[in-house]
Design a protein around this motif. Structure first.
Motif, short mmCIF file in Angstrom:
data_model
loop_
_atom_site.label_atom_id
_atom_site.label_comp_id
_atom_site.label_asym_id
_atom_site.label_seq_id
_atom_site.Cartn_x
_atom_site.Cartn_y
_atom_site.Cartn_z
N UNK A 164 11.06 -40.44 31.10
CA UNK A 164 9.95 -39.80 30.40
C UNK A 164 8.61 -40.18 31.03
N UNK A 165 8.47 -41.44 31.47
CA UNK A 165 7.23 -41.84 32.14
C UNK A 165 7.06 -41.07 33.45
N UNK A 166 8.16 -40.93 34.22
CA UNK A 166 8.09 -40.16 35.46
C UNK A 166 7.76 -38.70 35.22
N UNK A 167 8.36 -38.14 34.15
CA UNK A 167 8.08 -36.73 33.83
C UNK A 167 6.62 -36.55 33.45
N UNK A 168 6.07 -37.51 32.72
CA UNK A 168 4.66 -37.42 32.33
C UNK A 168 3.76 -37.49 33.56
N UNK A 169 4.08 -38.39 34.49
CA UNK A 169 3.28 -38.49 35.72
C UNK A 169 3.35 -37.18 36.50
N UNK A 170 4.56 -36.59 36.58
CA UNK A 170 4.69 -35.32 37.29
C UNK A 170 3.91 -34.21 36.60
N UNK A 171 3.93 -34.21 35.26
CA UNK A 171 3.16 -33.19 34.54
C UNK A 171 1.67 -33.33 34.82
N UNK A 172 1.17 -34.57 34.85
CA UNK A 172 -0.24 -34.80 35.14
C UNK A 172 -0.57 -34.34 36.56
N UNK A 173 0.30 -34.66 37.50
CA UNK A 173 0.07 -34.24 38.89
C UNK A 173 0.06 -32.72 39.01
N UNK A 174 0.98 -32.05 38.29
CA UNK A 174 1.01 -30.59 38.33
C UNK A 174 -0.25 -30.00 37.71
N UNK A 175 -0.72 -30.61 36.60
CA UNK A 175 -1.95 -30.12 35.98
C UNK A 175 -3.14 -30.29 36.91
N UNK A 176 -3.20 -31.44 37.59
CA UNK A 176 -4.29 -31.66 38.55
C UNK A 176 -4.21 -30.67 39.70
N UNK A 177 -2.98 -30.39 40.16
CA UNK A 177 -2.82 -29.42 41.25
C UNK A 177 -3.25 -28.03 40.81
N UNK A 178 -2.88 -27.64 39.58
CA UNK A 178 -3.31 -26.33 39.07
C UNK A 178 -4.82 -26.25 38.97
N UNK A 179 -5.46 -27.34 38.52
CA UNK A 179 -6.91 -27.35 38.43
C UNK A 179 -7.56 -27.23 39.81
N UNK A 180 -7.00 -27.95 40.80
CA UNK A 180 -7.56 -27.85 42.15
C UNK A 180 -7.40 -26.44 42.70
#
Length: 381
Positions: A164-180
């Motif tokens: 779950x911690x890894x999934x949360x990190x991946x979700x944050x990274x995906x959100x940052x990528x979408x914002x960029x």
């Protein structure tokens, strides 16, 4: 399939940047050390006391390294327990302290913070100790199953928290990528369009400066207007990036703003805009996407359409959908077979994110057409 899963587990790296120690670790040690000392003094069945106390203290101190050195902590704690149980079989008539229950934390830490190969090796050591200690103390099958179950449950809990911690990190990274990506599209579409218009007007002004100074002055006024609009939109985007600024407050151009594109590219090519049907109930995201796609299509036509004299923008209501068609009458593009640039990629992304489609390519009779179909409403979750 099983072999692939085992290979993936073996190659799993450690989670990045584990905390060295937190207050819970120190609190646990502060409780277990006095507990072990008091239990050694109070209990009569603990013998020899120094050996048993040493075993308990080694296990307690190993907990301090359970995040940064999970396999080392397991090796020290369970290696000590295996040696103690073997000694109980061979030479010592005694029992351990109840404080060694702290070892239940180590399988969790091993699977939460250890690499895949560390988890496999450490789990093997734990299972070996369980077999030895259950051989020392006669137990019935239910107690054996319970013993293995407790340690496997601890390992499973560590695995679950890690996932779950890894999934949360991946979700944050995906959100940052979408914002960029979103920021990159906005910068490309907005700034690129206006700067292209400024460059074209500057070229026209230079050509007219000597023979038609009045028209050159009008061109400079157009350049000033385009530069002011670019500066305003840049300030708006920078404001969105500041702390405390809500993205929803950023300006969102819509279908009604497409008409301004006809006045933003100068005299040639001439831009005609046609809006047909009921376009008032479009979702704001759809309206913004239509404007940005039309803006980028016009910019591409100005930049790349050779000898183009006219660009036609047509936005039409098609029931539950809306169609945007941008067509120029220029010659064949020299970049027609090249890899698509950021503009085409950005337009396709905008359409895809809203559940629509986009096609861009040369027309059989010359020119270039961008055709986008978007749903009029966007599903929200």
């Amino acid at each position: 399939m099983v072999r692939s899963a085992l290979r993936a587990l073996w190659a799993e790296p450690r989670p990045p940047s584990p905390p060295v120690r937190v207050w819970r670790d120190r609190a646990l040690v502060a409780v277990l050390v006095p507990w072990s000392v008091i239990e050694t003094v109070v209990r009569d069945d603990v013998a020899p006391s120094p050996v048993v106390l040493t075993v308990s203290l080694v296990i307690v101190l190993a907990l301090l390294y359970r995040r940064t050195r999970p396999l080392g902590a397991v090796a020290v704690a369970f290696g000590t327990l295996i040696a103690f149980d073997v000694a109980r079989i061979v030479a010592i008539d005694g029992t351990g302290l109840t404080s060694i229950v702290a070892v239940l934390v180590l399988p969790y830490s091993l699977f939460r913070w250890g690499a895949g190969r560390e988890a496999v090796i450490g789990l093997g050591m734990i299972l070996v100790w369980l077999a030895v200690t259950l051989a020392v103390v006669p137990t019935d099958p239910a107690e054996v199953a319970a013993g293995y179950g407790f340690f496997l449950l601890s390992a499973a809990l560590g695995t679950s928290i890690r996932y779950h911690a890894g999934a949360r990190v991946r979700d944050i990274e995906q959100a940052e990528l979408r914002q960029r990506n979103q920021l990159a599209r906005e910068l490309h579409d907005t700034v690129g369009h206006h700067v292209s218009a400024i460059a074209i007007q500057a070229q026209a002004g230079r050509a007219l400066a000597a023979s038609h100074p009045d028209r050159a002055l009008a061109t400079l006024e157009t350049i000033e207007e385009a530069a002011s609009r670019t500066l305003e939109e840049m300030r708006a985007m920078v404001g969105v990036l500041r702390d405390g600024t809500e993205p929803d407050l950023a300006p969102h151009p819509g279908v009604a703003d497409i008409g301004r594109l006809a006045r933003s590219v100068g005299e040639l090519p001439h831009v005609d805009v046609h809006l047909s049907g009921d376009l008032d109930d479009l979702h704001p995201s759809v309206g913004t996407a239509l404007h940005r796609i039309a803006q980028e299509a016009v910019t591409n036509a100005v930049r790349h359409a050779r000898h183009a004299t006219r660009v036609t923008i047509h936005v039409a209501d098609e029931g539950g959908r809306v169609r945007l068609t941008v067509r120029d009458d220029g010659g064949a593009r020299t970049t027609g077979h090249a890899a698509p640039g950021y503009g085409l990629v950005g337009m396709a992304e905008r359409a895809s994110l809203l559940g629509g489609t986009l096609r861009a390519g040369p027309d059989p009779d010359g020119g270039w057409t961008v055709d986008a179909v978007l749903p009029k409403s966007v599903a929200t979750t």
